[in-house]
Design an enzyme around this catalytic site. Structure first.
Site, short mmCIF file in Angstrom:
data_model
loop_
_atom_site.label_atom_id
_atom_site.label_comp_id
_atom_site.label_asym_id
_atom_site.label_seq_id
_atom_site.Cartn_x
_atom_site.Cartn_y
_atom_site.Cartn_z
N ARG A 49 0.85 -1.19 0.00
CA ARG A 49 0.00 0.00 0.00
C ARG A 49 0.89 1.24 0.00
O ARG A 49 2.04 1.20 0.44
CB ARG A 49 -0.90 0.01 1.22
N LYS A 73 -2.25 -2.48 8.01
CA LYS A 73 -3.39 -1.99 8.78
C LYS A 73 -3.35 -2.52 10.20
O LYS A 73 -3.02 -3.68 10.43
CB LYS A 73 -4.70 -2.41 8.09
N HIS A 142 -2.49 2.37 -5.58
CA HIS A 142 -3.23 1.16 -5.17
C HIS A 142 -3.52 0.25 -6.35
O HIS A 142 -3.73 -0.96 -6.17
CB HIS A 142 -4.53 1.56 -4.47
N ARG A 145 -1.10 -2.46 -6.55
CA ARG A 145 -1.42 -3.55 -5.62
C ARG A 145 -2.41 -4.52 -6.27
O ARG A 145 -2.22 -5.74 -6.22
CB ARG A 145 -1.99 -2.95 -4.34
N HIS A 168 -3.64 -9.54 3.81
CA HIS A 168 -5.08 -9.59 4.05
C HIS A 168 -5.39 -10.49 5.24
O HIS A 168 -4.88 -11.60 5.31
CB HIS A 168 -5.81 -10.13 2.82
N TYR A 177 -9.54 -11.16 -6.55
CA TYR A 177 -8.59 -11.13 -7.66
C TYR A 177 -8.70 -12.37 -8.54
O TYR A 177 -8.30 -12.36 -9.70
CB TYR A 177 -7.16 -10.98 -7.13
#
Length: 268
Positions: A49, A73, A142, A145, A168, A177
């Site tokens: 990110r 995150k 992004h 990514r 994730h 994806y």
């Protein structure tokens, strides 16, 4: 909506352009273009990110092994390996040219004032280079990514591995994806499967209609639209009628062609 990805050819075009800028740069600009090249390479190499890249600390990147520690995150850390020698080489060159500023700030990517290279500055940098080469789409950090994940899955990488690299927490986030990769797979099979070129008696036929723009005297061979016999097309602007030659064993006669706005269409 599905995540937007960058076509491979545009990524290649962007990287070629920035390395060309590097070759032609002045002594004063060289260190900053090195940084820009390193940032873009890192996006595509890791799927990180933008705030993860902006906040990489000097001690979080090992330029000998290529191992990078990213803070994602919720301050969750993960390690990503730089495996491409060219990417690692540009990171080493950048560090060598900016070592003093990096050590003073503590951040690996620094701006011209020796401070952290911020997320917004990275976005503006990317916009600058895409504009220089005439890419119309709005490429964001992004999107690298999304592209990173999609192209890995297209190449057969297991989705759980991609999940780990991207950081994730749920595999459901990564599985989106798969849908993008599947759509690309369907497109490839539709266009390139050898069955499309077989002449099977009694089977439903797909007719290839040559399409040419208005006022063009000859249909370009590379510009082909495929459609079914019974397809009905909407009315077209600037219609014209042409007699076309035999192409790939199929004789085309009296094909009406033209545009609907910017879209090429055919009417039978």
């Amino acid at each position: 909506t599905l995540p937007r990805i960058i076509p491979r050819e545009e990524i290649e075009q962007l990287l070629n352009h920035i390395y060309k800028c590097l070759e032609q740069s002045t002594a004063s600009d060289y260190k900053y273009i090195l940084r820009d090249a390193a940032v873009i390479e890192l996006f595509f190499a890791t799927g990180a990110r933008v705030y993860e890249v902006s906040n990489i600390k000097e001690e979080n990147i090992n330029l000998n092994t290529g191992l990078i520690r990213l803070m994602g995150k919720g301050n969750k850390e993960r390690y990503v390996q730089i495996s491409n020698p060219s990417v690692l080489a540009i990171l080493k060159k950048y560090y060598k040219k900016n070592k003093t500023e990096i050590q003073n700030s503590g951040f690996f990517f620094v701006n011209c004032w020796g401070n952290r290279f911020t997320e917004q500055s990275i976005r503006l940098m990317l916009k600058k280079y895409t504009k220089q080469i005439g890419i119309k789409r709005n490429i964001t950090p992004h999107m690298f990514r999304h592209s990173f994940a999609t192209y890995l899955i297209e190449e057969g990488v297991d989705v759980s591995c991609v999940q780990q690299i991207l950081g994730h927490s749920s595999i459901k986030t990564t599985q989106i994806y798969i849908h993008i990769a599947a759509r690309k797979q369907a497109e490839i099979l539709r266009e390139l499967h050898p069955r499309n070129k077989m002449d099977i008696a009694g089977a439903h036929k797909t007719v290839e209609f040559l399409i040419i723009p208005p006022k063009s005297p000859h249909p370009p061979k590379a510009n082909i639209k495929k459609c079914h016999n019974q397809t009905k097309f909407v009315p077209i602007q600037h219609p014209t009628t042409v007699d076309t030659p035999t192409e790939n064993g199929i004789v085309y006669t009296k094909i009406k062609i033209g545009y609907v706005g910017a879209q090429k269409c055919v009417i039978m």
